[in-house]
Design a protein around this motif. Structure first.
Motif, PDB file in Angstrom:
ATOM      1  N   VAL A 242       0.740  -1.225  -0.018  1.00  0.00           N
ATOM      2  CA  VAL A 242       0.214  -0.145   0.027  1.00  0.00           C
ATOM      3  C   VAL A 242       0.724   0.977   0.048  1.00  0.00           C
ATOM      4  O   VAL A 242       0.016   2.164  -0.227  1.00  0.00           O
ATOM      5  N   GLU A 243       2.186   1.369   0.237  1.00  0.00           N
ATOM      6  CA  GLU A 243       3.004   2.473   0.575  1.00  0.00           C
ATOM      7  C   GLU A 243       2.894   3.316  -0.531  1.00  0.00           C
ATOM      8  O   GLU A 243       3.021   4.583  -0.460  1.00  0.00           O
ATOM      9  N   SER A 244       2.797   3.013  -1.754  1.00  0.00           N
ATOM     10  CA  SER A 244       2.768   3.793  -2.913  1.00  0.00           C
ATOM     11  C   SER A 244       1.543   4.470  -3.129  1.00  0.00           C
ATOM     12  O   SER A 244       1.501   5.351  -4.098  1.00  0.00           O
ATOM     13  N   GLY A 245       0.220   3.997  -2.447  1.00  0.00           N
ATOM     14  CA  GLY A 245      -1.148   4.700  -2.908  1.00  0.00           C
ATOM     15  C   GLY A 245      -1.472   5.404  -1.512  1.00  0.00           C
ATOM     16  O   GLY A 245      -2.631   5.620  -1.334  1.00  0.00           O
ATOM     17  N   ILE A 246      -0.397   5.847  -0.487  1.00  0.00           N
ATOM     18  CA  ILE A 246      -1.173   6.562   0.561  1.00  0.00           C
ATOM     19  C   ILE A 246      -0.066   7.786   0.969  1.00  0.00           C
ATOM     20  O   ILE A 246       0.709   7.890   0.341  1.00  0.00           O
ATOM     21  N   TYR A 247      -0.928   8.714   1.470  1.00  0.00           N
ATOM     22  CA  TYR A 247      -0.132  10.016   2.022  1.00  0.00           C
ATOM     23  C   TYR A 247       0.630   9.842   3.283  1.00  0.00           C
ATOM     24  O   TYR A 247       1.676  10.225   3.579  1.00  0.00           O
ATOM     25  N   ARG A 248      -0.134   8.859   4.160  1.00  0.00           N
ATOM     26  CA  ARG A 248       0.260   8.683   5.671  1.00  0.00           C
ATOM     27  C   ARG A 248      -0.322   7.679   6.323  1.00  0.00           C
ATOM     28  O   ARG A 248      -1.589   7.412   5.873  1.00  0.00           O
ATOM     29  N   LEU A 249       0.352   6.783   7.168  1.00  0.00           N
ATOM     30  CA  LEU A 249      -0.146   6.017   8.000  1.00  0.00           C
ATOM     31  C   LEU A 249       0.561   6.113   9.057  1.00  0.00           C
ATOM     32  O   LEU A 249       1.700   6.127   9.295  1.00  0.00           O
ATOM     33  N   LEU A 283      -4.473   1.490  12.717  1.00  0.00           N
ATOM     34  CA  LEU A 283      -3.995   2.571  11.794  1.00  0.00           C
ATOM     35  C   LEU A 283      -4.748   3.534  11.237  1.00  0.00           C
ATOM     36  O   LEU A 283      -5.792   3.128  10.648  1.00  0.00           O
ATOM     37  N   THR A 284      -4.380   4.763  11.386  1.00  0.00           N
ATOM     38  CA  THR A 284      -4.826   5.919  10.588  1.00  0.00           C
ATOM     39  C   THR A 284      -4.423   5.892   9.272  1.00  0.00           C
ATOM     40  O   THR A 284      -3.276   6.102   9.218  1.00  0.00           O
ATOM     41  N   VAL A 285      -5.130   5.918   8.103  1.00  0.00           N
ATOM     42  CA  VAL A 285      -4.557   5.995   6.812  1.00  0.00           C
ATOM     43  C   VAL A 285      -5.230   7.101   6.069  1.00  0.00           C
ATOM     44  O   VAL A 285      -6.222   7.400   6.110  1.00  0.00           O
ATOM     45  N   LEU A 286      -4.391   8.006   5.620  1.00  0.00           N
ATOM     46  CA  LEU A 286      -4.659   9.244   4.744  1.00  0.00           C
ATOM     47  C   LEU A 286      -4.541   8.746   3.183  1.00  0.00           C
ATOM     48  O   LEU A 286      -3.192   8.429   3.012  1.00  0.00           O
ATOM     49  N   CYS A 287      -5.123   8.811   2.383  1.00  0.00           N
ATOM     50  CA  CYS A 287      -4.791   8.492   0.943  1.00  0.00           C
ATOM     51  C   CYS A 287      -5.646   9.462  -0.221  1.00  0.00           C
ATOM     52  O   CYS A 287      -6.633  10.157   0.310  1.00  0.00           O
ATOM     53  N   PRO A 288      -5.191   9.127  -1.260  1.00  0.00           N
ATOM     54  CA  PRO A 288      -5.948   9.867  -2.302  1.00  0.00           C
ATOM     55  C   PRO A 288      -7.492   9.423  -2.359  1.00  0.00           C
ATOM     56  O   PRO A 288      -7.611   8.523  -2.101  1.00  0.00           O
ATOM     57  N   LEU A 289      -8.258  10.418  -2.489  1.00  0.00           N
ATOM     58  CA  LEU A 289      -9.774  10.176  -2.405  1.00  0.00           C
ATOM     59  C   LEU A 289      -9.983   9.186  -3.481  1.00  0.00           C
ATOM     60  O   LEU A 289      -9.615   9.191  -4.691  1.00  0.00           O
ATOM     61  N   GLY A 290     -10.809   8.221  -3.038  1.00  0.00           N
ATOM     62  CA  GLY A 290     -11.100   6.871  -4.016  1.00  0.00           C
ATOM     63  C   GLY A 290     -10.525   5.816  -3.589  1.00  0.00           C
ATOM     64  O   GLY A 290     -10.786   4.569  -4.197  1.00  0.00           O
ATOM     65  N   ASN A 291      -9.215   5.818  -3.152  1.00  0.00           N
ATOM     66  CA  ASN A 291      -8.345   4.684  -2.818  1.00  0.00           C
ATOM     67  C   ASN A 291      -8.673   3.864  -1.500  1.00  0.00           C
ATOM     68  O   ASN A 291      -8.051   2.911  -1.191  1.00  0.00           O
ATOM     69  N   GLU A 292      -9.532   4.258  -0.759  1.00  0.00           N
ATOM     70  CA  GLU A 292      -9.921   3.889   0.764  1.00  0.00           C
ATOM     71  C   GLU A 292     -10.426   2.376   0.502  1.00  0.00           C
ATOM     72  O   GLU A 292      -9.960   1.504   1.427  1.00  0.00           O
ATOM     73  N   LYS A 293     -11.216   2.002  -0.494  1.00  0.00           N
ATOM     74  CA  LYS A 293     -11.742   0.560  -0.558  1.00  0.00           C
ATOM     75  C   LYS A 293     -10.694  -0.319  -0.743  1.00  0.00           C
ATOM     76  O   LYS A 293     -10.641  -1.506  -0.325  1.00  0.00           O
ATOM     77  N   ASN A 294      -9.907   0.017  -1.786  1.00  0.00           N
ATOM     78  CA  ASN A 294      -8.586  -0.777  -1.931  1.00  0.00           C
ATOM     79  C   ASN A 294      -7.631  -1.099  -0.749  1.00  0.00           C
ATOM     80  O   ASN A 294      -7.521  -2.156  -0.574  1.00  0.00           O
TER      81      ASN A 294
END
Length: 307
Positions: A242-249, A283-294
């Motif tokens: 997931v690390e390439s598809g998140i802003y912060r964890l 774990l709190t994860v911030l990601c580009p909108l739309g990537n949450e389900k993945n």
């Protein structure tokens, strides 16, 4: 001379090291009555628990921590909780109020908020300190408006983690920052900087009419991952996917009977054994909108594989 309670606002993108800097400021200004308003983007605030674990004497000595989660304090969606926090510190009257804004916060409207709610006599913005993550800067400065706003609002810029980049990359970064801001800057690592500017008599002057770019529509994707994992290897596998598809964890996980603070960083992730945080583990994860389900799907898969 400033009037009211002096505010030092810490801004900077996700993972730049704001909590590390705040820990250093607490250590340096420990002899004063301190207030810490900590703004976390996730629904379960993490940074407040980190501060308490790193500084167990905080509450005993009368320093106060006020936590706000689930967004940016400069967004209309969190305006009321932010004002409640300021009112709380208006009563507590700390000598110095540190505000750690979430990594996606645009501080441009801070002065406007104080004026609109008649708090500009009670509080004075002494400094806006923006931390720079030199690893992520180049990739994100052109795609996230908020980073440019954090830089243009600052009167002090701290380039953290310089041990992780080359001298050439550092020189290019400094050149770019000078084009965007006339604020003085320092370079350092692990939050180690010269903080003597905190006691300067000058007070930051901010545009009274500037609106924040933080809006409900500009919020990134956000989710909270609950549950336990069998081992660190399982966590490593998840991060690799997931690390390439998140802003912060970041967050707290229980592994093999121990509690760890887990945080992504610019080169993988770190795990630090810690005391139980007093908040829901996960774990709190911030990601580009739309990537949450993945991300949620991958989390369920990795949990299933560890059972």
């Amino acid at each position: 001379m400033s009037t009211g309670i002096d505010i030092v606002l810490l801004a900077g993108f996700l993972g730049a090291g704001k909590t590390t800097v705040l820990n250093e400021l607490i250590r340096l200004f420990h002899d004063r009555k301190l207030g810490m308003l900590v703004n976390d983007f996730g629904e379960v605030p993490v940074d407040g628990s980190l501060l308490k674990n790193e500084n167990p004497e905080l509450l005993e000595e009368g320093h106060k921590i006020y936590e706000i989660g689930n967004g940016s304090i400069f967004c209309s969606c969190l305006k009321a909780p932010f004002l409640y926090g300021l009112k709380y510190f208006e009563k507590e009257k700390p000598d110095l109020l540190f505000i750690e804004a979430s990594g996606l916060s645009d501080p441009s409207s801070m002065n406007k908020i104080l004026k609109e709610h008649h708090l500009d006599d009670q509080f004075s913005i002494k400094h806006v300190v923006t931390l720079i993550d030199p690893i992520r800067y180049k990739a994100l400065i052109t795609v996230l408006e908020v980073i440019g706003r954090q830089i243009s609002s600052a009167d002090q810029i701290l380039i953290n983690k310089v041990d992780l980049i080359s001298q050439k990359d550092l020189e290019e970064l400094i050149h770019d920052l000078k084009l965007r801001s006339s604020a003085p800057f320092q370079t350092g690592s692990f939050g180690q900087f010269d903080y003597s500017f905190i006691d300067d008599e000058t007070t930051q002057v901010m545009d009274e009419d500037r609106e924040s770019c933080n809006t409900p529509e500009s919020r990134p994707g956000s989710l909270f991952l609950e549950g336990t994992l069998e081992s660190e290897q399982v966590l490593k596998d998840f991060m690799g996917r997931v690390e390439s598809g998140i802003y912060r964890l970041k967050g707290f996980l229980e592994l093999e009977g121990k509690t760890f603070y887990v945080s992504d960083n610019t080169k993988g992730y770190s795990m630090t054994e810690t005391a139980k945080p007093g908040i829901k583990p996960g774990l709190t994860v911030l990601c580009p909108l739309g990537n949450e389900k993945n991300i949620a799907r991958l989390w369920r898969e990795i949990q299933g594989a560890s059972l």
